[in-house]
Design a protein around this motif. Structure first.
Motif, mmCIF file in Angstrom:
data_model
loop_
_atom_site.group_PDB
_atom_site.id
_atom_site.type_symbol
_atom_site.label_atom_id
_atom_site.label_comp_id
_atom_site.label_asym_id
_atom_site.label_seq_id
_atom_site.Cartn_x
_atom_site.Cartn_y
_atom_site.Cartn_z
ATOM 1 N N ASP A 71 -64.394 -92.266 53.333
ATOM 2 C CA ASP A 71 -63.140 -91.526 53.340
ATOM 3 C C ASP A 71 -63.387 -90.050 53.070
ATOM 4 O O ASP A 71 -64.419 -89.662 52.559
ATOM 5 C CB ASP A 71 -62.181 -92.082 52.280
ATOM 6 C CG ASP A 71 -61.828 -93.529 52.534
ATOM 7 O OD1 ASP A 71 -61.703 -94.275 51.561
ATOM 8 O OD2 ASP A 71 -61.703 -93.905 53.717
ATOM 9 N N HIS A 106 -58.184 -85.078 46.742
ATOM 10 C CA HIS A 106 -58.154 -86.346 47.472
ATOM 11 C C HIS A 106 -58.880 -87.406 46.661
ATOM 12 O O HIS A 106 -60.024 -87.221 46.246
ATOM 13 C CB HIS A 106 -58.847 -86.190 48.829
ATOM 14 C CG HIS A 106 -58.986 -87.474 49.594
ATOM 15 N ND1 HIS A 106 -57.906 -88.147 50.134
ATOM 16 C CD2 HIS A 106 -60.082 -88.208 49.911
ATOM 17 C CE1 HIS A 106 -58.327 -89.243 50.754
ATOM 18 N NE2 HIS A 106 -59.649 -89.298 50.630
ATOM 19 N N GLN A 107 -58.181 -88.514 46.429
ATOM 20 C CA GLN A 107 -58.798 -89.649 45.754
ATOM 21 C C GLN A 107 -59.258 -90.654 46.791
ATOM 22 O O GLN A 107 -58.511 -91.008 47.702
ATOM 23 C CB GLN A 107 -57.821 -90.314 44.793
ATOM 24 C CG GLN A 107 -58.469 -91.401 43.938
ATOM 25 C CD GLN A 107 -57.439 -92.158 43.120
ATOM 26 O OE1 GLN A 107 -56.661 -92.937 43.659
ATOM 27 N NE2 GLN A 107 -57.440 -91.938 41.807
ATOM 28 N N SER A 108 -60.497 -91.113 46.657
ATOM 29 C CA SER A 108 -61.055 -92.007 47.666
ATOM 30 C C SER A 108 -61.791 -93.161 47.009
ATOM 31 O O SER A 108 -62.355 -93.028 45.923
ATOM 32 C CB SER A 108 -62.035 -91.220 48.562
ATOM 33 O OG SER A 108 -62.705 -92.076 49.461
ATOM 34 N N VAL A 115 -53.332 -93.369 41.292
ATOM 35 C CA VAL A 115 -53.386 -92.047 41.909
ATOM 36 C C VAL A 115 -52.521 -91.035 41.177
ATOM 37 O O VAL A 115 -52.866 -89.866 41.053
ATOM 38 C CB VAL A 115 -53.014 -92.125 43.407
ATOM 39 C CG1 VAL A 115 -51.558 -92.548 43.584
ATOM 40 C CG2 VAL A 115 -53.268 -90.788 44.101
ATOM 41 N N ASP A 159 -53.683 -87.564 51.227
ATOM 42 C CA ASP A 159 -54.427 -88.782 51.529
ATOM 43 C C ASP A 159 -55.366 -88.537 52.706
ATOM 44 O O ASP A 159 -55.590 -87.404 53.121
ATOM 45 C CB ASP A 159 -53.465 -89.946 51.806
ATOM 46 C CG ASP A 159 -52.496 -89.625 52.944
ATOM 47 O OD1 ASP A 159 -52.784 -88.722 53.754
ATOM 48 O OD2 ASP A 159 -51.431 -90.277 53.018
ATOM 49 N N GLU A 160 -55.888 -89.625 53.261
ATOM 50 C CA GLU A 160 -56.883 -89.493 54.335
ATOM 51 C C GLU A 160 -56.267 -89.236 55.705
ATOM 52 O O GLU A 160 -56.990 -88.980 56.672
ATOM 53 C CB GLU A 160 -57.750 -90.756 54.403
ATOM 54 C CG GLU A 160 -57.040 -92.020 54.875
ATOM 55 C CD GLU A 160 -56.202 -92.657 53.778
ATOM 56 O OE1 GLU A 160 -55.473 -93.614 54.084
ATOM 57 O OE2 GLU A 160 -56.282 -92.202 52.620
ATOM 58 N N GLU A 161 -54.940 -89.252 55.814
ATOM 59 C CA GLU A 161 -54.304 -89.133 57.126
ATOM 60 C C GLU A 161 -54.254 -87.705 57.662
ATOM 61 O O GLU A 161 -53.991 -87.486 58.833
ATOM 62 C CB GLU A 161 -52.882 -89.713 57.074
ATOM 63 C CG GLU A 161 -52.862 -91.202 56.802
ATOM 64 C CD GLU A 161 -51.449 -91.755 56.787
ATOM 65 O OE1 GLU A 161 -50.630 -91.301 57.602
ATOM 66 O OE2 GLU A 161 -51.157 -92.629 55.959
ATOM 67 N N GLU A 176 -61.968 -93.403 43.303
ATOM 68 C CA GLU A 176 -60.815 -94.125 42.790
ATOM 69 C C GLU A 176 -61.194 -94.908 41.544
ATOM 70 O O GLU A 176 -61.968 -95.856 41.594
ATOM 71 C CB GLU A 176 -60.285 -95.069 43.864
ATOM 72 C CG GLU A 176 -58.988 -95.766 43.506
ATOM 73 C CD GLU A 176 -58.478 -96.607 44.657
ATOM 74 O OE1 GLU A 176 -58.151 -97.781 44.406
ATOM 75 O OE2 GLU A 176 -58.431 -96.106 45.794
#
Length: 269
Positions: A191, A183-185, A217, A155-157, A213
Motif C-alpha cells: 500500500d 497514510h496508515q497502511s 485509524v 487512504d490508498e484511493e 497499522e
C-alpha cells in the motif's frame, strides 16, 4: 476560496465558529461571508403567522447583533451579509450553499465529552453527509490559531479530481503552511499514497508520512496531528455503495466529534 457560508443558531459554539470564520476569511482576503440562520415553526394553523413573524424578527435582531460584534475584525476586503430562511435546517443549508456556489460551509460542532456516538445525528454531521460543498467543522471551545501546519489524512484511493483539494490549497497558500500527508497502511510494500495526491499538491510544501497499522485509524490520526503540531486536519469523504454504507462506519464522520482542531471535509463527487 471567495464565498464562505456560516450557518448559525446563535449558540456559543456557533458564535465561536463565526469568530473563526472571520479570522480565516481575513487571512484568505477578498472573501464574502454569509451568516445564515434557519428556523422552523411548529404550531397550530391559527398561530402560524404570528409565531413565524415573531421568530423571524427575533432572528433578524440576533443576526444584526452578531454581525455588529465581528465587523470591526473584518480585514483584507472581507465583507459579511446575512440570510434568514424558514424550513428544514439541513436541507436549507446544503441547498443554499449549492445554488449560490459557495466554496465552503463553516460550522461549529458540539462537544462530545467522550460520548461522540450520541452526536451522530447532529446538524453539523447531517450537513457533512448531505452537502456537495466542502465543510469545515470547528470543535466546541476551539480558539483560533493561525494555520502553521496542515495534516491531510488519506487512504490508498488517492484523488479522482485534483480540484477536490482547492480549499486546502487556498488555506495552505494563505498561511504559507506546509501539508503533512498521512497514510496508515497494513504493509508498506503493498500500500501507499497514490501519485495523484502528490500531483494535486504540486506547488505547495508537502511531505508524506506512512504508518504501519497498529491501532484504530482515528487514534493514529489524532496522534499524528499532535506530533505534527497541526492546526487543521483535512480528510476526504468517499462515495460508497449502499451495502458499504450499511456495514462501514466512516472514519471521516467519527472525526467530526473527536478531533481537537478544525476539520475540513472534502467530498468526492
Amino acid at each position: 476560496m471567495k464565498k464562505i457560508l456560516i450557518p448559525t443558531d446563535f449558540s456559543s459554539n456557533a458564535m465561536s465558529a463565526l469568530q473563526y470564520g472571520v479570522s480565516l476569511a481575513s487571512a484568505l482576503g477578498e472573501v464574502e461571508l454569509t451568516l445564515l440562520h434557519t428556523y422552523e415553526v411548529h404550531s397550530n394553523a391559527g398561530m402560524f403567522v404570528s409565531v413565524s413573524d415573531f421568530m423571524k424578527k427575533d432572528a433578524v435582531d440576533q443576526v444584526l447583533e452578531a454581525i455588529k460584534k465581528v465587523e470591526p475584525r473584518l480585514q483584507n476586503g472581507v465583507t459579511i451579509d446575512s440570510q434568514i430562511l424558514r424550513g428544514n435546517t439541513v436541507d436549507l443549508i446544503t441547498d443554499f450553499a449549492r445554488r449560490n456556489q459557495y466554496d465552503l460551509i463553516l460550522m461549529g460542532t458540539q462537544g462530545a465529552s467522550g460520548l461522540q456516538e450520541i452526536f451522530f445525528g447532529s446538524t453539523t454531521n447531517a450537513v457533512l453527509k448531505q452537502s456537495e460543498v466542502p465543510v469545515l467543522a470547528v470543535p466546541a471551545g476551539y480558539r483560533y490559531a493561525p494555520v502553521e501546519k496542515i495534516v491531510l489524512a488519506i487512504d490508498e484511493e488517492g484523488l479522482s479530481d485534483q480540484s477536490l483539494v482547492a480549499p486546502l490549497v487556498s488555506i495552505s497558500k494563505a498561511y504559507d503552511a506546509p501539508v503533512c500527508v498521512f497514510h496508515q497502511s497494513a504493509a508498506f510494500d503493498r500500500d501507499g499514497i497514490d501519485p495523484s495526491v502528490d500531483a494535486a499538491l504540486s506547488g505547495l510544501a508537502h511531505s508524506f508520512h506512512y504508518e504501519l497499522e497498529k491501532e484504530q485509524v482515528n487514534e493514529s490520526i489524532n496522534s499524528f496531528v499532535t506530533d505534527c503540531g497541526a492546526q487543521l486536519l483535512v480528510m476526504v469523504r468517499r462515495q460508497r455503495g449502499f451495502l458499504e454504507e450499511v456495514f462501514h462506519v466512516s472514519a471521516t464522520t467519527r472525526k467530526v466529534f473527536s478531533t481537537s482542531i478544525p476539520l475540513l471535509i472534502l467530498k468526492e463527487c
